[in-house]
Design an enzyme around this catalytic site. Structure first.
Site, PDB file in Angstrom:
ATOM      1  N   CYS A  36      45.044 -23.017   7.262  1.00 14.36           N
ATOM      2  CA  CYS A  36      45.804 -23.554   6.137  1.00 14.36           C
ATOM      3  C   CYS A  36      45.671 -25.074   6.076  1.00 14.36           C
ATOM      4  CB  CYS A  36      47.297 -23.221   6.274  1.00 14.36           C
ATOM      5  SG  CYS A  36      47.679 -21.474   6.448  1.00 14.36           S
ATOM      6  N   ASP A  76      36.196 -64.885  -6.956  1.00 14.96           N
ATOM      7  CA  ASP A  76      36.327 -64.369  -8.318  1.00 14.96           C
ATOM      8  C   ASP A  76      37.433 -65.112  -9.066  1.00 14.96           C
ATOM      9  OD1 ASP A  76      35.761 -61.935 -10.247  1.00 14.96           O
ATOM     10  OD2 ASP A  76      37.934 -62.137 -10.104  1.00 14.96           O
TER      11      ASP A  76
END
Length: 491
Positions: free
Chosen positions: A34, A441
């Site tokens: 599971c 940037d």
């Protein structure tokens, strides 16, 4: 994580979905495995054993649970964070390399012998490359069986099986049900047959939360005409696939990404799904990312306002590298225009019965012979572009899922005209390095100054050390402070 029994037991008892895909719980008494968030009553700890992959569970003789469907868990985020041989191998297996080229092809791409790759994967994942590829084929087959009306024979080949007999045997072994029984048990909605031949509709799962605004906003705002478009609430683009061109449509929906694939050859399905998941960063662990970034008091308000931001990536690393050079020191609109001209002149035409897409983005080989004088770019950028394309075309520079991030950075920086900003952008969006960072940037520096963070590259880099290894996600949160269209879903 699967070796930390106490932690795994706690995750199973709390049914914590954050750990789905990180490990799998196998129950000795029922011989079923599971996912950690399975809704059934947890077994006793002495009856639980933990495995790092569904393939390892299947190889040990466990069957997939019919309630929680562990085989459909999002992929482990660990393979997108690491750059070692095992992580690169897992990315390539997920991309279908073993199905197309076999284990020798996988080993050759990584620069190892088949024996070394087998040993490393078994040591860490409990299964070899063939078993891992088989588990992926079984997962793809189950999704198609339960969510589409495709004939079983078509599903077998679309999932990557070499024959219908192998497909039937694998499905019975993994799920303890025949393909027809799997389809009969399916309770979820099944996609109606598309009026367009060759279209396959799927749902792509992800770990919550997911904020689609910057993810789809970035892809739509930077879309190259003819290759990408935003239409009817979905991002659409062409795909260069091993057996022919394809077109994908991706739209955010409640709890999943709605995916429509138009394929020339159904054998390309697994490869196309892998590229789409990579493009949208769907295997990320947003809880771990946001928890780390939230520890910075100046970033915390951004994370709390829109948790679950992903890094918009690309379906083709070489394509993004070319586009990054075209976008140097120009606006988003100008970069789209330059890329669109290349596509019109050198791209491969495609037919799009459902939209306005016209071409595949040209491969490096198609661009290797372009005339630099035909490019409406400054002379230095022409040199940068032609040198990059030449290196990609002759194999001197390799960019892809199997690329070592630091080696790629070194090779890129050695090319004329490629500075740190372009190299980090390629590392972030083309190579998938979650720690890529753009301190120079303009948008990042402006956002940093507005938040009270250091705005000089050196000081910001020093402050960002606490954000590692998730600095690429911090960039997304910083960019999102601006009103630029990349940060908003198109209307």
């Amino acid at each position: 994580m699967h070796t930390d029994t106490e932690r795994c037991v706690r995750a199973v008892r709390s049914k914590d979905a954050r750990f789905d895909g990180w490990f799998f719980t196998a129950v000795l008494t029922t011989r079923i495995y599971c996912r950690p968030s399975c809704p059934v009553v947890p077994p006793k700890p002495r009856n639980m054993v933990f495995y790092p992959s569904a393939a390892a569970c299947q190889q040990a003789g466990f069957r997939a649970c019919k309630r929680c469907r562990p085989d459909t868990s999002p992929g482990s985020p660990e393979w997108d964070v690491r750059a070692d041989a095992v992580a690169r191998a897992m990315r390539l297996i997920r991309d279908g390399v073993v199905d197309r080229e076999g284990v020798p092809g996988l080993a050759a791409r990584l620069g190892y012998s088949t024996r070394q790759i087998e040993r490393q994967l078994r040591a860490e994942l409990g299964a070899g490359p063939l078993a891992l590829a088989r588990a992926q084929r079984a997962q793809t087959a189950r999704v198609l069986i339960e969510t589409t009306a495709m004939p079983m024979a078509d599903i077998a080949f679309a999932a990557g099986f070499s024959s219908v007999r192998t497909f039937n045997e694998t499905v019975r072994e993994v799920f303890a049900l025949a393909p027809g029984e799997l389809r009969a048990r399916a309770t979820g909605p099944r996609a109606a047959p598309s009026p367009t031949p060759g279209v396959i509709a799927l749902r792509l799962p992800y770990r919550t939360p997911l904020d689609p605004s910057n993810l789809f906003g970035h892809l739509a705002a930077t879309a190259v005409p003819g290759v990408e478009e935003w239409r009817d609430g979905a991002y659409r683009r062409t795909l260069a696939l091993p057996n022919g061109p394809g077109i994908v449509s991706l739209a955010p929906a409640a709890g999943h990404i709605a995916c429509r694939l138009l394929l020339t050859d159904p054998r390309d399905l697994s490869h196309a799904i892998s590229r789409c998941r990579w493009l949208l960063d769907l295997d990320a662990d947003p809880v771990a990312v946001d928890e780390q970034l939230r520890a910075d008091p100046l970033l915390a308000p951004l994370v709390d306002a829109a948790p679950g931001r992903r890094v918009p990536r690309t379906v083709d690393a070489a394509e993004f590298a070319v586009r990054a050079v075209l976008g140097q020191q120009v606006s988003t609109a100008a970069a789209r225009t330059h890329a669109g001209r290349l596509v019109t002149a050198h791209g491969t035409p495609v037919e799009d019965p459902e939209g306005g897409l016209t071409h595949l983005f040209p491969a490096p080989g198609a661009l290797a012979a372009l005339d630099p004088e035909a490019l409406a770019l400054p002379r230095t950028r022409r040199t940068t572009l032609t040198t990059l394309v030449g290196a990609l075309a002759d194999g001197t520079l390799r960019l892809g899922l199997d690329t070592d991030w630091e080696e790629a950075r070194t090779r890129l920086l050695a090319l004329p005209g490629l500075g740190p900003w372009t190299v980090e952008a390629i590392a972030m969006r083309a190579l998938g390095d979650p720690d890529a960072f753009l301190p120079t940037d303009l948008g990042v520096r402006r956002a940093a100054a507005g938040l009270g963070l250091p705005s000089t590259p050196a000081a910001l880099t020093a402050r960002a050390a606490a954000w590692r290894p998730w600095r690429a996600y911090a960039v997304q949160y910083l960019w999102a402070t601006d009103s630029h269209p990349i940060n908003h879903l198109p209307s």
